[in-house]
Design a protein around this motif. Structure first.
Motif, PDB file in Angstrom:
ATOM      1  N   ARG A  56      47.634 -69.158  89.806  1.00 56.76           N
ATOM      2  CA  ARG A  56      47.213 -70.180  88.838  1.00 56.76           C
ATOM      3  C   ARG A  56      47.653 -71.570  89.282  1.00 56.76           C
ATOM      4  NH1 ARG A  56      49.213 -66.284  84.643  1.00 56.76           N
ATOM      5  NH2 ARG A  56      47.344 -65.315  83.818  1.00 56.76           N
ATOM      6  N   THR A  59      45.609 -72.690  92.295  1.00 58.04           N
ATOM      7  CA  THR A  59      44.261 -73.034  91.861  1.00 58.04           C
ATOM      8  C   THR A  59      44.240 -74.428  91.251  1.00 58.04           C
ATOM      9  OG1 THR A  59      43.704 -70.722  91.456  1.00 58.04           O
ATOM     10  CG2 THR A  59      42.356 -72.373  90.337  1.00 58.04           C
ATOM     11  N   GLU A  60      45.224 -74.735  90.431  1.00 60.62           N
ATOM     12  CA  GLU A  60      45.314 -76.056  89.804  1.00 60.62           C
ATOM     13  C   GLU A  60      45.541 -77.138  90.859  1.00 60.62           C
ATOM     14  OE1 GLU A  60      45.112 -78.905  86.888  1.00 60.62           O
ATOM     15  OE2 GLU A  60      44.642 -76.781  86.706  1.00 60.62           O
ATOM     16  N   THR A  62      44.559 -77.068  93.998  1.00 57.45           N
ATOM     17  CA  THR A  62      43.296 -77.227  94.712  1.00 57.45           C
ATOM     18  C   THR A  62      42.309 -78.023  93.877  1.00 57.45           C
ATOM     19  OG1 THR A  62      43.646 -75.133  95.854  1.00 57.45           O
ATOM     20  CG2 THR A  62      41.392 -75.995  95.805  1.00 57.45           C
ATOM     21  N   LYS A  63      42.237 -77.724  92.601  1.00 57.67           N
ATOM     22  CA  LYS A  63      41.336 -78.434  91.695  1.00 57.67           C
ATOM     23  C   LYS A  63      41.663 -79.914  91.662  1.00 57.67           C
ATOM     24  CE  LYS A  63      41.108 -78.392  86.919  1.00 57.67           C
ATOM     25  NZ  LYS A  63      41.128 -77.704  85.629  1.00 57.67           N
TER      26      LYS A  63
END
Length: 68
Positions: A56, A59-60, A62-63
């Protein structure tokens, strides 16, 4: 170390994300070390949750890097 949900992770600052990621990765290495040495982890489900929380956070990160 706490397990964070996606909504909680999105509220962290970049430095907090990096800090939490390093703490969780250290915890995961320690738990996996116990397992590889033949021991049993205190809570087997914790390893799975730590892995998911690491995902998680990554992912954050990368976002956020794609938004900038």
């Amino acid at each position: 170390m706490a397990i964070f949900r996606a909504s909680e992770v999105s509220q962290f600052s970049d430095s907090e994300l990096t800090e939490q990621l390093s703490k969780l990765e250290l915890e995961l290495v320690q738990d996996l070390g116990k397992v590889s040495a033949g021991g049993a982890p205190e809570n087997p489900g914790r390893i799975h949750e730590v892995k998911r929380t690491i995902a998680r956070i990554k992912t954050e990160q990368t976002k956020r890097s794609r938004e900038a």
